[in-house]
Write an enzyme that holds these catalytic residues in place. Structure first.
Site, mmCIF file in Angstrom:
data_model
loop_
_atom_site.group_PDB
_atom_site.id
_atom_site.type_symbol
_atom_site.label_atom_id
_atom_site.label_comp_id
_atom_site.label_asym_id
_atom_site.label_seq_id
_atom_site.Cartn_x
_atom_site.Cartn_y
_atom_site.Cartn_z
ATOM 1 N N SER A 74 0.833 -1.200 0.000
ATOM 2 C CA SER A 74 0.000 0.000 0.000
ATOM 3 C C SER A 74 0.869 1.252 0.000
ATOM 4 O O SER A 74 1.603 1.495 -0.954
ATOM 5 C CB SER A 74 -0.967 -0.047 1.197
ATOM 6 O OG SER A 74 -2.009 0.881 1.051
ATOM 7 N N ASP A 194 -10.001 -5.502 -4.028
ATOM 8 C CA ASP A 194 -9.424 -4.451 -3.183
ATOM 9 C C ASP A 194 -10.247 -3.175 -3.338
ATOM 10 O O ASP A 194 -10.341 -2.613 -4.422
ATOM 11 C CB ASP A 194 -7.968 -4.206 -3.611
ATOM 12 C CG ASP A 194 -7.232 -3.249 -2.682
ATOM 13 O OD1 ASP A 194 -7.879 -2.559 -1.884
ATOM 14 O OD2 ASP A 194 -5.993 -3.211 -2.780
ATOM 15 N N HIS A 223 -7.444 -6.104 0.295
ATOM 16 C CA HIS A 223 -6.275 -5.217 0.297
ATOM 17 C C HIS A 223 -5.001 -5.856 0.855
ATOM 18 O O HIS A 223 -3.931 -5.282 0.709
ATOM 19 C CB HIS A 223 -6.624 -3.964 1.112
ATOM 20 C CG HIS A 223 -5.608 -2.870 1.029
ATOM 21 N ND1 HIS A 223 -5.275 -2.247 -0.159
ATOM 22 C CD2 HIS A 223 -4.840 -2.280 1.999
ATOM 23 C CE1 HIS A 223 -4.353 -1.313 0.080
ATOM 24 N NE2 HIS A 223 -4.077 -1.317 1.371
#
Length: 247
Positions: A74, A194, A223
């Site tokens: 991320s 996601d 995610h």
């Protein structure tokens, strides 16, 4: 190995299971980035991409590693790409998981909610439920552990992503010129479901800008592929990073 930006995230919390499964054949470094865990934000700084990139580069210099691969999740994926662009002679491979960084990527409602999650069990449960597709993974023990980490780091985290939050996504996105400076091979790993960094706006646009890139999409995955599909994720990691050992 660079963690993401959710409140209460730490290097060990994000990567411990992956590190244990990879065993002793790798030398793994999983720091708490500034503002997370036990790493404070320097006085006079808010944090941000430049600080996190300089911190990662400085850490590897201090440890004496001349060449290394970078795995980032991320926000950490954006830091990994920035590090590869800034240190092309050092970074040999990049694995960007559920990554941020794509030009023009918007702030998703899910990421906005995660950054705003209040410290404590209610905020922890809400945040974890947004991260994963399979809600069975949001166990009471996982919620309690994240709530404790959120409370411990609440003061530092509050300075990182204050509203309005779209500007912090903009800070973590790259120009085409910066992405063109990434010369290392890049593996993008992304969950098809996601909602935090959606596949269409996060990973797919990067295919147009990175010189040496491949994308692996995991179905039935949100995610955090390292938690939702741990065995396949570790296989991808070992195979891709292990190619350097074959030469």
């Amino acid at each position: 190995m660079l963690h993401g930006s959710g409140p209460g995230t730490t290097g060990s919390g994000a990567w411990a299971t992956t590190a244990q499964a990879l065993g002793t054949s790798w030398h793994l470094v999983a720091p708490d980035q500034a503002g997370f865990g036990r790493t404070p934000v320097p006085a006079g700084s808010r944090g941000g991409l430049r600080l996190w990139t300089e911190q990662a580069a400085g850490l590897m210099d201090a440890l004496g590693f001349e060449h290394y691969s970078v795995v980032g999740h991320s926000m950490g994926g954006a830091v990994a790409l920035a590090l590869a662009a800034a240190r092309p002679q050092q970074v040999t491979r990049v694995v960007a998981v559920s990554t941020m960084g794509a030009p023009g990527a918007p702030l998703s409602a899910e990421l906005d909610a995660i950054w705003a999650a209040p410290a404590g069990p209610v905020g922890a449960r809400d945040m974890l439920s947004r991260l994963v597709l399979d809600q069975a993974l949001v166990t009471d023990s996982a919620v309690d552990a994240r709530a404790a980490a959120m409370r411990a780091g609440a003061a530092a985290f509050a300075s990182l992503f204050p509203p309005p939050r779209a500007r912090w996504v903009d800070e973590l996105t790259f120009s085409a010129q910066t992405l063109a400076a990434v010369r290392a091979p890049v593996l993008l790993v992304h969950g098809a479901e996601d909602r935090v960094t959606p596949l269409e706006t996060a990973a797919q646009p990067l295919l147009e800008h990175l010189a040496d890139v491949r994308l692996h999409v995991l179905g039935r995955c949100g995610h955090v592929p390292a938690i939702e599909h741990p065995h396949e994720f570790r296989q991808l990691l070992s195979c891709f990073l292990g190619r350097d050992r074959d030469h």
